[in-house]
Design a protein around this motif. Structure first.
Motif, PDB file in Angstrom:
ATOM      1  N   GLU A  88       0.198  -1.192  -0.145  1.00 27.77           N
ATOM      2  CA  GLU A  88       0.082  -0.387  -0.215  1.00 27.77           C
ATOM      3  C   GLU A  88       1.284   1.328   0.160  1.00 27.77           C
ATOM      4  O   GLU A  88       0.655   2.226  -0.659  1.00 27.77           O
ATOM      5  CB  GLU A  88      -0.827   0.297   0.928  1.00 27.77           C
ATOM      6  CG  GLU A  88      -2.140   0.528   1.044  1.00 27.77           C
ATOM      7  CD  GLU A  88      -3.306   0.012   1.975  1.00 27.77           C
ATOM      8  OE1 GLU A  88      -2.953  -0.844   2.432  1.00 27.77           O
ATOM      9  OE2 GLU A  88      -4.140   0.961   1.883  1.00 27.77           O
ATOM     10  N   PRO A  98      -2.107  -1.405  -5.345  1.00 25.13           N
ATOM     11  CA  PRO A  98      -0.935  -2.920  -5.064  1.00 25.13           C
ATOM     12  C   PRO A  98      -1.091  -4.360  -5.647  1.00 25.13           C
ATOM     13  O   PRO A  98       0.018  -4.963  -5.267  1.00 25.13           O
ATOM     14  CB  PRO A  98      -1.906  -2.635  -3.484  1.00 25.13           C
ATOM     15  CG  PRO A  98      -2.370  -1.759  -3.404  1.00 25.13           C
ATOM     16  CD  PRO A  98      -2.782  -1.224  -4.761  1.00 25.13           C
ATOM     17  N   ARG A 452      -7.825   0.027   6.580  1.00 24.71           N
ATOM     18  CA  ARG A 452      -6.649  -0.018   5.015  1.00 24.71           C
ATOM     19  C   ARG A 452      -6.718  -0.986   4.087  1.00 24.71           C
ATOM     20  O   ARG A 452      -7.799  -1.584   4.403  1.00 24.71           O
ATOM     21  CB  ARG A 452      -5.529  -1.298   5.803  1.00 24.71           C
ATOM     22  CG  ARG A 452      -3.960  -0.300   6.649  1.00 24.71           C
ATOM     23  CD  ARG A 452      -3.119   0.418   5.998  1.00 24.71           C
ATOM     24  NE  ARG A 452      -3.088   1.714   7.033  1.00 24.71           N
ATOM     25  CZ  ARG A 452      -1.772   2.235   6.398  1.00 24.71           C
ATOM     26  NH1 ARG A 452      -2.076   2.450   4.678  1.00 24.71           N
ATOM     27  NH2 ARG A 452      -1.175   3.290   6.825  1.00 24.71           N
ATOM     28  N   TRP A 454      -4.858  -2.672   1.312  1.00 23.19           N
ATOM     29  CA  TRP A 454      -4.700  -3.894   0.929  1.00 23.19           C
ATOM     30  C   TRP A 454      -5.101  -4.752   2.593  1.00 23.19           C
ATOM     31  O   TRP A 454      -3.315  -5.388   2.719  1.00 23.19           O
ATOM     32  CB  TRP A 454      -3.289  -3.745   0.161  1.00 23.19           C
ATOM     33  CG  TRP A 454      -2.220  -4.949  -0.154  1.00 23.19           C
ATOM     34  CD1 TRP A 454      -1.156  -5.357  -0.305  1.00 23.19           C
ATOM     35  CD2 TRP A 454      -3.296  -5.463  -1.435  1.00 23.19           C
ATOM     36  NE1 TRP A 454      -0.863  -6.507  -1.159  1.00 23.19           N
ATOM     37  CE2 TRP A 454      -2.216  -6.270  -2.198  1.00 23.19           C
ATOM     38  CE3 TRP A 454      -4.605  -4.963  -2.107  1.00 23.19           C
ATOM     39  CZ2 TRP A 454      -2.204  -6.781  -2.807  1.00 23.19           C
ATOM     40  CZ3 TRP A 454      -4.863  -6.157  -3.620  1.00 23.19           C
ATOM     41  CH2 TRP A 454      -3.515  -6.764  -3.871  1.00 23.19           C
ATOM     42  N   PHE A 486      -4.720   5.692  -4.665  1.00 28.19           N
ATOM     43  CA  PHE A 486      -3.854   5.735  -3.322  1.00 28.19           C
ATOM     44  C   PHE A 486      -3.196   7.361  -3.313  1.00 28.19           C
ATOM     45  O   PHE A 486      -2.101   7.855  -3.452  1.00 28.19           O
ATOM     46  CB  PHE A 486      -3.026   5.285  -3.892  1.00 28.19           C
ATOM     47  CG  PHE A 486      -3.788   3.307  -3.540  1.00 28.19           C
ATOM     48  CD1 PHE A 486      -4.009   2.929  -2.649  1.00 28.19           C
ATOM     49  CD2 PHE A 486      -4.421   2.970  -5.197  1.00 28.19           C
ATOM     50  CE1 PHE A 486      -5.066   1.669  -2.988  1.00 28.19           C
ATOM     51  CE2 PHE A 486      -5.132   1.877  -4.671  1.00 28.19           C
ATOM     52  CZ  PHE A 486      -4.927   0.840  -3.801  1.00 28.19           C
TER      53      PHE A 486
END
Length: 865
Positions: A88, A98, A452, A454, A486
């Motif tokens: 990430e 990712p 998060r 990922w 991202f």
RNA sequence: GCGAGUGUGGCGGAACUGGCAGACGCGCUGGUCUUAGGAACCAGUCCUCCGGGGUGCAGGUUCGAGUCCUGUCACUCGCACCA
């Protein structure tokens, strides 16, 4: 015909390709032979292999190849622990998803692994970030949810205010954000937990059955679980303020007013010290604190004190140098046994999450309470006499006495031993209804929520009508969206409408998807089950297949996983068993924790710049040399100091083996015995089993054959039982040295020489598979060396005609005698022989023999007086 | 502080149930071959006053201790105010 030069690059790529084409390492459940599950901890796809990987996978590969040669049906899989933070962070930095970054890393590392000649069944490769895998991680979550092992609770996370993001503990080291160095705050969020504490007792008790685990790891787990037996005691609460007038006991009064509350519970393992209590301490976070000081003169100062701790994360709070600080809060409570009035304090040294978050202070018998009492001038009251000390010493204590002794100043319990008093006082507390015996664990529930992107999405929905609702099984996987931008900050899932918006499976109305993802430890806690059935689209794994393969016969990895990974995996296996999906209750039967790879005395780390790249080594010397060195330089559990010269030494050794083979085969082909015999079929000297075969030979040839069989025995034991690959390799080195000497002897028989070479190759095969395979073929065998059984030694071949017996006088070695085995084996014969030696008479020097210790076949010690 | 582990040549390490300390490898020294070698091969390599002494240090058990026991020192790892 074999070439004179050892061209490792050509040989290694040739055999890697052939093994792949022939499916040499593929396994099935229905094959003959006992199963053997060899497992290395799967890697995080960081980009490239480091030496630690090479060591880990070489160790497991040797075990797998060895077991395969012994006839086992060996499962030796590999996969990728592919979710996690670095992907990430890389995504934010390079503006690449990712998934892509991870995929490329895996591709590169996969080719590196292949280049090491590791005998994986690549058909079973598993990747935790692929939907085919995390679908089942989500399914497991739901299974646990069904069983009541999942719950939601408010908990603190590390929060960086400047990056506006949640940080993992490792990213918040020292209370400072890894990226921007801003001070980390604690933020309270609703998060998902797994009830691992339901299994505390089992996780602890079952450690005793894990006889194949290092004691060290079991101890670490025991400490982590941290069981302690004690008593939870209630101190009833007084309403008195700080004006000194006598209060009224208000416990057990119905309809408590704001000034009349139930007691404060403390947990203690030393209920025997109850009469030594001179104060009671609450954690600053204790829920009663605010209530207790409300409206009193203490309110302001106590609130200020408490606020100081709220901003502090746990690490800062529990740092080694943290001084004990606290304050009196103006309230008192009653000691349930002595009836004494006890002042209530708050202090930083009491942890809110353990026990009841409240502690009784016994300065005389607890070192922490002692230092706190000294600092704040609290009463130090001795209730247990240290054996051998006079009673009057009690007042002059320089430190707390935490041992056992005789009770004093403890009412009717005085005079008992502290052990007796423990039971008696616990009984009394229970009789009075003021508490009960209790077992506490340090282990806390497993917080699996990560804010998060990922990771595997937690398959839950929030419906305004129906509340928290699990995603139905047939709607799995909950896929990670790929329309994501991202950037540093909040979890991108939160701002993805395509992900968040969902339909409630119960009422069909609009619902909101949970945006937390799972801790990657969750994915890595069951991958070894998926290896048993890696392609199933209908289940996480087939019960029959796990029944066949589980548990893992040999697990190998670094000690850094001794606690978390291994504990979580054990927990999950037990939980899945209780859900009816598994037969086993423990995943790993035997565990080997390998040491670190060091250079210049420190662990190889990019940060320290003391890295040796596996790729360089493989390119310069070949995979076989790399493997050989890393296995030869130290036993697997120990740290290994990298040494370039040592690598060259191993390379030299392989060249020596190569030349030996070359010379032997040249001689064989020119030899009338050997010429026609080379081929796939056994040659006469390959199966000269039994005494007859051995007795055909004599002199140097017989000695050489004996060496061969002694070496087979040693290597089999060192590899199969002790995992001491270093000594196994050194044994083969010795054999090679012997063969070089033997080769030059006039009597040396070509058949014996060939037999020796054959043993060398078979014994080396698990370590240096490419070289062994190449030379095996050069010897004329058509089938792979790995289809050849592991060599067997013949007992008859080990027997010595002459043995060395050590002659000691008073424990000092005076001579080494070469004796016929028969003489050496007999007590009487040895004694008789030794007594007649002139050397003995000489050393006796007129003194008399007091005693003669005889160890048949080994040693005689003459004690002279 | 608590728990676990490790201390053996110049170095990595052997010595498995108490029985030849230093296997094997590295490094080093000398030599052979070679135009040359960082190739290969051969010899040597714990210390020594040649009696012997040596496995962190001090004791103990034993005919005999690197190995077992007690104490101690050093280092490494894990947990760390867990009441």
């Amino acid at each position: 015909m074999i070439k004179e030069r050892y061209d490792f690059a050509r040989i290694e790529s040739k055999w890697q390709e052939r093994w792949r084409e022939s499916g040499a390492n593929r396994v099935r459940e229905d094959e003959a032979g006992e199963k053997f599950y060899a497992l290395a901890m799967f890697p995080y796809p960081s980009g490239r292999l480091h030496m630690g990987h090479v060591r880990n996978y070489s160790i497991v590969d040797v075990i797998a190849r060895f077991k395969r040669m012994q006839g086992y049906n060996v499962l030796h899989p590999i996969g990728w622990d592919a979710f996690g933070l670095p992907a990430e962070n890389a995504a934010i930095k390079n503006q690449r998803p990712p998934a892509e970054w991870t995929r490329d890393n895996i591709a590169h590392m996969r080719s590196q692994l292949a280049g090491l000649g590791l005998s994986y069944d690549w058909g079973r490769e598993v990747t935790t970030c692929s939907p085919e895998y995390y679908r089942w991680t989500q399914w497991i979550f739901l299974e646990l949810y069904k069983r009541g092992l999942v719950y939601r609770k408010e908990a603190n996370v590390n929060w960086c205010p400047s990056c506006a993001t949640v940080l993992a503990n490792e990213q918040a080291e020292g209370g400072v954000c890894e990226r921007c160095a801003a001070a980390v705050e604690l933020r309270s969020l609703e998060q998902w937990f797994l009830k691992i504490t339901n299994y505390s007792e089992q996780l602890l008790n079952d450690l005793d059955g894990l006889t194949g685990w290092p004691e060290k790891v079991k101890t670490m787990q025991r400490n982590w679980i941290g069981r302690s037996e004690g008593v939870q005691v209630e101190f009833s609460q007084w309403t008195i303020g700080d004006n000194g007038d006598n209060g009224v006991r208000t416990a057990n009064i119905e309809e408590p007013t704001s000034n009349q509350r139930a007691g404060i519970a403390v947990f203690t393992t030393r209920v025997d010290t109850l009469f030594g209590v001179s104060y009671l301490v609450l954690a600053p976070e204790h829920p009663l604190v605010a209530e207790l000081v409300e409206g009193t003169a203490y309110q302001e100062s106590v609130t200020a004190f408490v606020r100081e701790f709220n901003g502090l994360n746990e690490e800062a709070r529990t740092a080694d140098d943290a001084e004990k600080v606290g304050m009196f809060i103006g309230r008192y409570c009653l000691n349930p046994l002595s009836g004494e009035r006890v002042p209530i304090w708050i202090a930083n040294y009491v942890l809110p999450q353990y026990g009841t978050g409240a502690v009784m202070g016994v300065p005389a018998h607890d070192s922490r309470d002692f230092s706190f009492a000294v600092k704040y001038g609290l009463d130090i009251r001795c209730v247990i006499l240290e054996p051998g000390k006079a009673p009057e010493d009690a007042d002059l204590m320089g430190e707390a006495y935490t041992g056992e002794g005789v009770m004093i100043n403890s009412g009717r319990f005085s005079g008992m031993s502290s052990g007796e008093a423990w039971g008696a006082m616990a009984d009394e507390v229970e009789r009075l209804g003021m508490g009960s015996r209790k077992v506490n664990y340090r282990l806390r529930d497993w917080l699996i929520s990560r804010q998060r992107y990922w990771g595997a999405p937690i398959p839950m929905l929030m419906c305004p009508k129906c509340g928290l609702t699990p995603v139905p099984e047939d709607q799995l996987p909950v896929l990670l969206p790929d329309d994501i931008v991202f950037e540093a900050g909040e979890n991108p899932l939160r701002s993805s409408p395509s992900f968040r918006e969902a339909v409630c499976p119960l009422c069909g109305g609009a619902a909101v998807r949970e945006t937390d993802t799972m801790d990657t430890f969750m994915c890595s806690s069951w991958y070894f089950l998926r290896y048993c059935d890696p392609c199933s689209e209908t289940a996480a794994f087939d019960r029959e297949k796990t029944d066949y393969w589980m548990g893992v016969d040999q697990y190998v990895g670094g000690v850094e996983h001794a606690i978390l990974h291994l504990l979580y995996a054990r927990f999950l296996v037990k939980a899945l068993r209780d859900c009816g999906h598994l037969s086993v209750g423990e995943p790993f039967e035997n565990l080997l924790t390998q040491g670190m790879v060091c250079l210049n005395g420190a662990k190889m780390q990019k940060r320290l710049g003391n890295i040796v790249s596996p790729e360089d080594i493989v390119e310069r010397f070949g995979a076989d040399t790399a493997r050989l060195f890393i296995l030869f330089a130290a036993p697997p559990e120990r740290d290994l100091e990298w040494n370039d010269h040592g690598v060259e030494g191993c390379y030299r050794f392989l060249n020596r083996v190569w030349r030996l083979a070359w010379q032997v085969l040249k001689r064989v082909s020119g030899d009338e015995l050997g010429g026609g015999a080379i081929g796939g079929t056994a040659v006469p000297w390959d199966d000269c089993a039994g005494r007859d075969g051995f007795d055909r030979w004599n002199g140097d040839n017989k000695d050489m054959l004996r060496r061969v069989h002694v070496t087979i025995k040693r290597v089999t034991h060192d590899v199969g039982v002790r995992f001491n690959f270093n000594t196994a390799i050194s044994a083969v080195m010795e054999l090679v040295n012997e063969l070089y000497l033997f080769k030059e002897k006039p009597e040396a028989d070509t058949g014996v020489l060939r037999q020796g070479l054959r043993a060398v190759l078979l014994l080396l095969a698990p370590f240096v598979p490419h070289l062994a395979e190449e030379l095996w073929q050069a010897m004329g065998y058509e089938d792979s060396i790995f289809l050849q059984g592991w060599p067997q030694y013949q007992e008859a071949f080990l027997e010595m005609e002459m043995v060395t017996v050590v002659l000691q006088i008073n424990g000092k070695v005076r001579d080494r005698l070469q004796l016929p085995a028969e003489t050496a084996a007999s007590q009487e014969a040895l004694k008789e022989y030794v007594a007649g030696l002139p050397k003995v008479t000489q050393y006796l020097d007129g003194k008399s023999v007091v005693k003669m210790v005889v160890v048949p076949g080994k040693l005689v010690n003459i004690v002279v007086g």
